[in-house]
Structure formats: structure tokens, C-alpha cells
Design an enzyme around this catalytic site. Structure first.
Site, PDB file in Angstrom:
ATOM      1  N   LEU A  81       0.835  -1.198   0.000  1.00  0.00           N
ATOM      2  CA  LEU A  81       0.000   0.000   0.000  1.00  0.00           C
ATOM      3  C   LEU A  81       0.872   1.251   0.000  1.00  0.00           C
ATOM      4  O   LEU A  81       1.867   1.330   0.716  1.00  0.00           O
ATOM      5  CB  LEU A  81      -0.909   0.011   1.225  1.00  0.00           C
ATOM      6  N   GLY A 112       1.588  -9.355   5.744  1.00  0.00           N
ATOM      7  CA  GLY A 112       2.194  -8.731   6.916  1.00  0.00           C
ATOM      8  C   GLY A 112       2.292  -7.232   6.710  1.00  0.00           C
ATOM      9  O   GLY A 112       2.510  -6.761   5.594  1.00  0.00           O
ATOM     10  N   GLY A 113       2.151  -6.464   7.809  1.00  0.00           N
ATOM     11  CA  GLY A 113       2.239  -5.014   7.687  1.00  0.00           C
ATOM     12  C   GLY A 113       1.180  -4.500   6.734  1.00  0.00           C
ATOM     13  O   GLY A 113      -0.006  -4.796   6.864  1.00  0.00           O
ATOM     14  N   ASP A 114       1.622  -3.727   5.736  1.00  0.00           N
ATOM     15  CA  ASP A 114       0.679  -3.215   4.732  1.00  0.00           C
ATOM     16  C   ASP A 114       0.867  -3.933   3.402  1.00  0.00           C
ATOM     17  O   ASP A 114       0.576  -3.388   2.344  1.00  0.00           O
ATOM     18  CB  ASP A 114       0.849  -1.702   4.559  1.00  0.00           C
ATOM     19  N   GLU A 115       1.355  -5.178   3.466  1.00  0.00           N
ATOM     20  CA  GLU A 115       1.559  -5.978   2.259  1.00  0.00           C
ATOM     21  C   GLU A 115       0.509  -7.093   2.161  1.00  0.00           C
ATOM     22  O   GLU A 115       0.206  -7.755   3.138  1.00  0.00           O
ATOM     23  CB  GLU A 115       2.952  -6.609   2.238  1.00  0.00           C
TER      24      GLU A 115
END
Length: 232
Positions: A87, A127-130
Site C-alpha cells: 500500500l 504482513g504489515g501493509d503488504e
């Protein structure tokens, strides 16, 4: 095991015999294991799914990817695709509105992307914004790029998070998998390379991996190390 009136039972049954050995009935013990089975299913779900979006997680994704690679080794014509999505400017949202708002935005993004999917297309919170997307069977690269275009279109309208209008987009790297790959890590490396090339072009772009990208990344790394050695 048996089901009865919505409950699950572990049952052990054996014949009941008279003194002469003739079967005159059945004797058995049944244990209600409904709660235990539900707890086991919940643990399996938690182990394989992201707690924020309830999407499959990295662990489940890697297992499915490994299975696809095994099938491709036995069938050189089999092709699939991996899309790695990052993102754009997501950290700006969490820095300004907080991490809870960021989680709500991730959920809203996941639901919009899910609405774009067709049979055989799987969305994963990496994970995270992935996020990653797995296309289990593709005829050519156009099928994967069309999915990337649908995602860009789905993310274009603003999101409303905690009363704030938020606009976001995604950079997407695409790699075609098949008999040429033997490890999931190599596929993800190439998808990551393509994704960063898309991000370098600007927001809301996608790029299909080719070997020149990998060679350029290796050459850049070697050049950096040589420059460090030269300065030292």
C-alpha cells in the site's frame, strides 16, 4: 466419530453376546467431543489466518505456494502467478489517525479486493501493509495484469475511516510461476523486485517481473559494496 443433533461424538461400539456367543444386542460408549473439535478447528484457523482481516496469512500462503510448485515440477506446462502488493503511503494514515484506524483501513481494503476476485484467485495478508494474491492457474501474463488493473480501480474511490476520508493506492509486483522456480523464496524475491520497480514509477502502478530486473538489482548491490570497499 458420529454426528447427532448438531453434536459430535466419539463412539466405541461392540456386540453384546449371550453365554452361548450369540449376538443379542450392542454395547458402547459415546463421548461428546463437540467443544474439543470446535477448539481444534479454531486453533487451526488462527494458525493460518490474519487476526485483523481474517484473510489467510503468510504461513498458509507459503504452504499453498509450495504445493503449486510441486505440481509445476510434474507438469512443465502448468503456470500460476503471484502478485505482491504494497500500500502506498499507508504509514501516513497510521501516523496521523493511529494504528487502530490503520487496521480498519486494512479490513476495508481487504473487502474491496475480495470483491474483485474470481475462482482460483486467493488474497493473503502477508504482513504489515503488504498483501499477496495467488492465481492458481493462468494461461498468460495478461490474466495477472488484468487482476492488478481491477485492484487499482477498486482502491481508487476514497475510504472513510473514523470519519476521515482516506485515499490510498497500491504498488503491485507480478511474477509468473512454473517449472522454472524451485523455491517459494525465489518467487517472492522476484515479485518484491517487480513491486519496488512499480513503486519507483509512482503510486498505483504494477509491473511484471523480467530477468533484467533481477540482474539490475544484483548489479546495484555489487556496485554499492564495491564503492564501500573503494572508500575504505
Amino acid at each position: 466419530e458420529a454426528e447427532w443433533r448438531g453434536r459430535r461424538f466419539e463412539a466405541h461400539l461392540e456386540p453384546l453376546r449371550d453365554p452361548f456367543g450369540a449376538i443379542i444386542g450392542t454395547i458402547g460408549v459415546a463421548l461428546d467431543v463437540t467443544d474439543r473439535r470446535q477448539a481444534e478447528e479454531h486453533l487451526r484457523h488462527v494458525a493460518g489466518h490474519d487476526p485483523v482481516t481474517d484473510l489467510p496469512n503468510r504461513t498458509l500462503f507459503l504452504e499453498r505456494l509450495e504445493r503449486l510448485l510441486e505440481r509445476a515440477r510434474g507438469d512443465s506446462q502448468r503456470r500460476f502467478a503471484v502478485l505482491l502488493m504494497d500500500l502506498d503511503r499507508f504509514k501516513t494514515v497510521t501516523d496521523s489517525l493511529g494504528h487502530l484506524a490503520g487496521d480498519r483501513l486494512l479490513v476495508a481494503i481487504a473487502r474491496r479486493i475480495e470483491a474483485c476476485l474470481r475462482p482460483g484467485e486467493v488474497l493473503v495478508r502477508f504482513g504489515g501493509d503488504e498483501f499477496t494474491l495467488l492465481l492458481e492457474e493462468v494461461a498468460d501474463a495478461r490474466q495477472a495484469t488484468r487482476l492488478a488493473e481491477r485492484i487499482h480501480a477498486a482502491l481508487a474511490p476514497p475510504f472513510v475511516v473514523d470519519g476521515h476520508e482516506v485515499v490510498t493506492s497500491a504498488s503491485i509486483g507480478i511474477v509468473l510461476g512454473g517449472a522454472g522456480y524451485d523455491r517459494p523464496e525465489a518467487l517472492l524475491r522476484d515479485a518484491d523486485t517487480a513491486m519496488y520497480r512499480a513503486k519507483a514509477l509512482g503510486r498505483g502502478r504494477h509491473r511484471l517481473f523480467d530477468e533484467t530486473m533481477h540482474r539490475a538489482a544484483v548489479e546495484a548491490l555489487n556496485l554499492e559494496m564495491e564503492m564501500r570497499w573503494g572508500l575504505a
